[in-house]
Motif scaffolding. Structure first.
Motif, PDB file in Angstrom:
ATOM      1  N   ASN A   1       0.822  -1.210   0.000  1.00 33.97           N
ATOM      2  CA  ASN A   1       0.000   0.000   0.000  1.00 33.97           C
ATOM      3  C   ASN A   1       0.856   1.260   0.000  1.00 33.97           C
ATOM      4  OD1 ASN A   1      -2.416  -1.419  -0.031  1.00 33.97           O
ATOM      5  ND2 ASN A   1      -2.522  -1.508   2.194  1.00 33.97           N
TER       6      ASN A   1
ATOM      7  N   VAL B   1       2.192   1.607  -3.537  1.00 28.57           N
ATOM      8  CA  VAL B   1       1.148   2.105  -4.435  1.00 28.57           C
ATOM      9  C   VAL B   1       0.905   3.589  -4.185  1.00 28.57           C
ATOM     10  CG1 VAL B   1      -1.330   1.951  -4.928  1.00 28.57           C
ATOM     11  CG2 VAL B   1       0.041  -0.111  -4.817  1.00 28.57           C
TER      12      VAL B   1
ATOM     13  N   VAL C   1      -0.559   0.135 -10.527  1.00 31.70           N
ATOM     14  CA  VAL C   1      -1.622   0.424  -9.558  1.00 31.70           C
ATOM     15  C   VAL C   1      -2.873  -0.389  -9.889  1.00 31.70           C
ATOM     16  CG1 VAL C   1      -3.130   2.242  -8.669  1.00 31.70           C
ATOM     17  CG2 VAL C   1      -0.716   2.710  -9.004  1.00 31.70           C
TER      18      VAL C   1
ATOM     19  N   VAL D   1      -2.316  -4.136  -8.992  1.00 33.64           N
ATOM     20  CA  VAL D   1      -2.418  -4.341  -7.546  1.00 33.64           C
ATOM     21  C   VAL D   1      -3.883  -4.314  -7.123  1.00 33.64           C
ATOM     22  CG1 VAL D   1      -1.874  -3.332  -5.290  1.00 33.64           C
ATOM     23  CG2 VAL D   1      -0.109  -3.491  -7.031  1.00 33.64           C
TER      24      VAL D   1
ATOM     25  N   TYR E   1      -8.052   1.295  -6.390  1.00 34.74           N
ATOM     26  CA  TYR E   1      -6.764   1.240  -7.081  1.00 34.74           C
ATOM     27  C   TYR E   1      -6.942   1.092  -8.593  1.00 34.74           C
ATOM     28  CZ  TYR E   1      -4.135   0.727  -2.683  1.00 34.74           C
ATOM     29  OH  TYR E   1      -3.556   0.925  -1.465  1.00 34.74           O
TER      30      TYR E   1
END
Length: 131
Positions: free
Chosen positions: A11, A14, A97, A100, A76
């Motif tokens: 996280n 990202v 992104v 993920v 995301y």
């Protein structure tokens, strides 16, 4: 299995990618649309990274989607699709992104993987507001 530290690192990564993608958006055509998109992606990236350290009560109440795999994954994917623009770095950032995010959506349906600690602590379910 407890993957809380792994999820925290992902996280944070990202969030950093979102911030860098937002900054790179300013150098696109430097038009009004690029500035607005850059500011939004920059703010989304900062918020994503800061949620790993502290969870304000307003976020838990009004952005509760950030505390489940599906909600965070769709968020995301949304931000990744915003980043997909001309320029190799933005396409790479948006793809990372978004991928993920897709991974998080899939993890929602894997029963052996528990959400990270910061998602469990803030998640109080639907209608948990005190009246």
């Amino acid at each position: 299995m407890d993957f809380s530290d792994s999820f925290r690192i992902v996280n944070l990564a990202v969030g950093v990618i979102m911030v860098l993608g937002g900054i790179s958006q300013f150098f696109n055509n430097f038009g009004f649309q690029s500035i607005i998109i850059g500011v939004y992606v920059l703010l989304f990236g900062l918020a994503t990274a800061l949620l790993e350290f502290q969870i304000p009560p307003q976020v838990a109440r009004y952005a509760s989607f950030m505390f489940s795999f599906v909600g965070r994954g769709i968020f995301y994917v949304f931000v990744g699709s915003i980043l997909l623009n001309n320029g190799v770095l933005r396409i790479i950032a948006g793809s990372v992104v978004g991928l993920v995010g897709l991974g998080y959506v899939v993890l929602e349906f894997v029963p052996s993987v528990e959400p990270p600690a910061n998602m469990r602590e803030a998640d109080q379910g639907w209608g948990a507001e005190q009246v």
